[in-house]
Scaffold this active site. Structure first.
Site, PDB file in Angstrom:
ATOM      1  N   LYS A 142     -15.145  -6.801   6.313  1.00 59.51           N
ATOM      2  CA  LYS A 142     -14.262  -7.943   6.498  1.00 59.51           C
ATOM      3  C   LYS A 142     -14.302  -8.400   7.954  1.00 59.51           C
ATOM      4  O   LYS A 142     -14.413  -7.577   8.869  1.00 59.51           O
ATOM      5  CB  LYS A 142     -12.854  -7.564   6.075  1.00 59.51           C
ATOM      6  N   HIS A 175       0.832  -1.208   0.000  1.00 59.31           N
ATOM      7  CA  HIS A 175       0.000   0.000   0.000  1.00 59.31           C
ATOM      8  C   HIS A 175       0.868   1.261   0.000  1.00 59.31           C
ATOM      9  O   HIS A 175       0.580   2.225  -0.708  1.00 59.31           O
ATOM     10  CB  HIS A 175      -0.887   0.049   1.261  1.00 59.31           C
ATOM     11  N   SER A 226      -3.236  -7.862   3.314  1.00 60.83           N
ATOM     12  CA  SER A 226      -3.490  -7.556   4.724  1.00 60.83           C
ATOM     13  C   SER A 226      -4.022  -8.782   5.454  1.00 60.83           C
ATOM     14  O   SER A 226      -3.695  -9.015   6.620  1.00 60.83           O
ATOM     15  CB  SER A 226      -4.504  -6.412   4.845  1.00 60.83           C
ATOM     16  N   ARG A 276      -2.344  -6.356  -7.862  1.00 59.99           N
ATOM     17  CA  ARG A 276      -1.231  -7.277  -7.600  1.00 59.99           C
ATOM     18  C   ARG A 276      -1.145  -8.362  -8.644  1.00 59.99           C
ATOM     19  O   ARG A 276      -0.068  -8.835  -8.982  1.00 59.99           O
ATOM     20  CB  ARG A 276      -1.414  -7.943  -6.224  1.00 59.99           C
TER      21      ARG A 276
HETATM   22  O1  PNS Z   1      -8.951  -2.689   0.949  1.00 58.08           O
HETATM   23  P1  PNS Z   1     -10.229  -3.160   0.323  1.00 58.08           P
HETATM   24  O2  PNS Z   1     -11.065  -3.859   1.347  1.00 58.08           O
HETATM   25  O3  PNS Z   1      -9.979  -3.974  -0.905  1.00 58.08           O
HETATM   26  O4  PNS Z   1     -11.044  -1.848  -0.145  1.00 58.08           O
HETATM   27  C1  PNS Z   1     -12.337  -1.942  -0.660  1.00 58.08           C
HETATM   28  C2  PNS Z   1     -12.969  -0.544  -0.786  1.00 58.08           C
HETATM   29  C3  PNS Z   1     -12.916   0.192   0.532  1.00 58.08           C
HETATM   30  C4  PNS Z   1     -12.205   0.249  -1.823  1.00 58.08           C
HETATM   31  C5  PNS Z   1     -14.434  -0.698  -1.264  1.00 58.08           C
HETATM   32  O5  PNS Z   1     -15.083  -1.634  -0.464  1.00 58.08           O
HETATM   33  C6  PNS Z   1     -15.200   0.614  -1.212  1.00 58.08           C
HETATM   34  O6  PNS Z   1     -14.984   1.509  -2.000  1.00 58.08           O
HETATM   35  N1  PNS Z   1     -16.114   0.715  -0.219  1.00 58.08           N
HETATM   36  C7  PNS Z   1     -16.895   1.910   0.010  1.00 58.08           C
HETATM   37  C8  PNS Z   1     -18.350   1.693  -0.432  1.00 58.08           C
HETATM   38  C9  PNS Z   1     -18.481   1.932  -1.913  1.00 58.08           C
HETATM   39  O7  PNS Z   1     -18.168   2.997  -2.426  1.00 58.08           O
HETATM   40  N2  PNS Z   1     -18.991   0.903  -2.620  1.00 58.08           N
HETATM   41  C10 PNS Z   1     -19.147   0.957  -4.041  1.00 58.08           C
HETATM   42  C11 PNS Z   1     -17.793   0.706  -4.709  1.00 58.08           C
HETATM   43  S1  PNS Z   1     -18.045  -0.177  -6.131  1.00 58.08           S
END
Ligand code: PNS
Length: 167
Positions: free
Chosen positions: A41, A17, A135, A97
């Site tokens: 999660k 990150h 993570s 990745r």
């Molecule tokens: O580190 P992660 O868990 O892969 O991140 C996922 C994240 C936070 C980027 C995604 O879950 C997100 O954007 N969540 C916020 C809610 C949202 O905007 N949902 C629509 C996105 S398609």
């Protein structure tokens, strides 16, 4: 001012990150780590405020000063695109990745663009040396007392030790 939001769970932040954020900060005027408050999660290792704190510490101890000066950390709840709009950010940054990341990232990028056409997603290929990292693996290793010091910045190791997990 070109502002990019780097959203994620960051539970915990890894060197992968940090690498993505640093490279994004060489392109954008400001990169904001956006730490999702209510990650779906299972069993977060750090509460939101601690994840924000850990990232702040990681930036100041790992990133060169000129890069660190362009990286911010905030938490957010709700939609990523709404957070972008609040900040005036027109870019979302994500790391890729492997091919396996691509499908879900593509779906998220298209969805975000449908919701907010003015916000574009920019992908960085995770550095090869960090491409195996996740993570959730870090969490698992730390839970069993394994050494994660090559995977995460010192701030994560310190906070893990403080709660009796990991080296
Ligand atoms: O580190 P992660 O868990 O892969 O991140 C996922 C994240 C936070 C980027 C995604 O879950 C997100 O954007 N969540 C916020 C809610 C949202 O905007 N949902 C629509 C996105 S398609």
């Amino acid at each position: 001012m070109r502002i990019a939001v780097y959203p994620g769970s960051f539970d915990p932040i890894t060197y992968g990150h940090l690498d993505v954020a640093s490279r994004a900060a060489a392109i954008f005027d400001k990169v904001v780590f956006a730490v999702l408050v209510n990650t779906h999660k299972a069993a977060p290792i750090f509460a939101t405020e601690e994840r924000v704190q850990v990232i702040h510490e990681a930036i100041s101890e790992v990133c060169p000063a000129d890069i660190a000066a362009r990286i911010d950390v905030e938490s957010f709840d709700g939609l990523t695109v709404d957070f972008c709009r609040r900040l005036g950010a027109t870019f979302v940054v994500r790391g890729l990745r492997a091919i396996s990341d691509f499908e879900s990232e593509l779906q998220m990028a298209h969805t975000n663009r449908k919701l907010a056409p003015e916000v574009d997603t920019v992908f960085f290929m995770t550095a090869l040396e960090h491409s195996y990292l996740s993570s959730s693996l870090v969490k698992e290793i730390a839970a069993f007392g394994g050494d994660v010091s090559q995977m995460v910045p010192p701030s994560v190791s310190r906070h893990l030790v403080a709660r009796g997990r990991g080296l």
